[in-house]
Write an enzyme that holds these catalytic residues in place. Sequence first.
Site, PDB file in Angstrom:
ATOM      1  N   TYR A 109      -4.544 -10.380   9.544  1.00 33.20           N
ATOM      2  CA  TYR A 109      -4.570  -8.914   8.860  1.00 33.20           C
ATOM      3  C   TYR A 109      -3.096  -8.224   9.368  1.00 33.20           C
ATOM      4  CZ  TYR A 109      -5.486  -4.140   7.928  1.00 33.20           C
ATOM      5  OH  TYR A 109      -5.444  -2.882   7.440  1.00 33.20           O
ATOM      6  N   GLU A 197      -1.025  -2.448   3.432  1.00 33.78           N
ATOM      7  CA  GLU A 197      -1.744  -3.486   3.899  1.00 33.78           C
ATOM      8  C   GLU A 197      -1.683  -4.810   3.467  1.00 33.78           C
ATOM      9  OE1 GLU A 197      -6.296  -2.719   4.908  1.00 33.78           O
ATOM     10  OE2 GLU A 197      -6.072  -3.564   2.931  1.00 33.78           O
TER      11      GLU A 197
END
Length: 400
Positions: A109, A197
């Site tokens: 991530y 993101e």
Amino acid sequence: MNIHEYQTKDLLKRYGVPVPPGQVVHTDVQATSVAEEIGGARWVVKAQIHSGGRGKAGGVRVGNSVSEVGVIADEMIGSRLVTQQTGAEGRLVHRVLVEQASTIVREFYLGLVIDRATRRITLIASSEGGVEIEEVAQHTPERIIKEVIDPAVGLLDFQCRKVANKIGLKGALLPQAVKIMKGVYRCMRDHDAVMAEINPLVITDSGQLLALDAKMTFDDNALYRRPEISELRDFDEEDPKEVEATAHGLNYIALDGDVGCIVNGAGLAMATMDAIALHGGRPANFLDVGGGATPKKVANAFHIVLQDPAVKTILINIFAGINRCDWIATGIIQAMRDQNIKMPIIVRLAGTNVEEGRAILNTSKFPFIIAGNLDDAAAKAVAEANKIAGKVVPLRKEQA
Ligand code: GDP
Ligand code: MN
């Protein structure tokens, strides 16, 4: 403002962030030809809606032949995709992204957000990619690595290497990670994004880092100076009521209660929603008509609020300074007449030209419920909504 995955990837690519070869398409025929063009043995077809959680909902599917890509695209386009983030009604899929499929060795991530506590952009990374980062943060917070960025110098190489190291990226992957982190950061800064993101960022079987999914959110207040971002806005993905409100210069946010609100000023609108909640009710929306609201603007506000089928009653709360109560009252009458409104309307007017405003309401044939103050207005609005819903709610102590 949010944009689609394919749009985010187009932006990031310009900043040297590696993304899989692919293209967005609107039809199954296009999907097939794109798959042929980009080549390979497997492809992913990804529903382009403003929502995460598509993978689990069937919005990310692998095709093992060019013709299978066409079949999947045909099934997805025009269908409604229900994810954890869309609500039960789901989102209509207008387009899909066709990409060469990657073989994933590991998922990470990577995110950049504005941390309001430090008032700085913060780099967030985790070795637990692919899944919901909120879950990781809740159950294994030590697996979330954070690095605060000083705006005077920007994101520095040593910070990137530190973060990359902590999530287990080593050797040849380190310089790739630095390049990606700095690229996403510069992309975010250059376009006034408030969030970026990449989830997942993956290591492929050829030992390369690749952004498989990407999301960016932009600061609405900065859009005036980012025309290239404003252009990416997809009205299909937004609440049509909110789009109409923006066009009329009204500040509207849909909520899930049944008491419609038309108020002047954001502060008073918030207070009105609080008062409704205090009396056991639920506001259907936030709506600020702003200052100097013309009768037309007030009528437009009714039009927007009434598009929500859950609305049972409308509370109008005006404390007129710049506004004029007579204009507001004229707008209310116009709406009642033109929009054939039958539900109970609770009106609280105070301030400039209040006598004229009240007179306009009183001489009309409409049965307005007039309230003396905010608390009274909220109590009456909730009582009317409950009456229609058939709910019997005991009075609060101080009312009994
Ligand atoms: P989201 O569910 O909306 O966040 O959509 P993603 O783009 O993140 O896709 C969901 C998941 O599908 C990812 O976490 C990956 O595990 C998987 N996925 C996406 N693209 C590929 C691919 O090219 N190859 C493989 N093997 N898996 C993929
Ligand atoms: Mn994802």
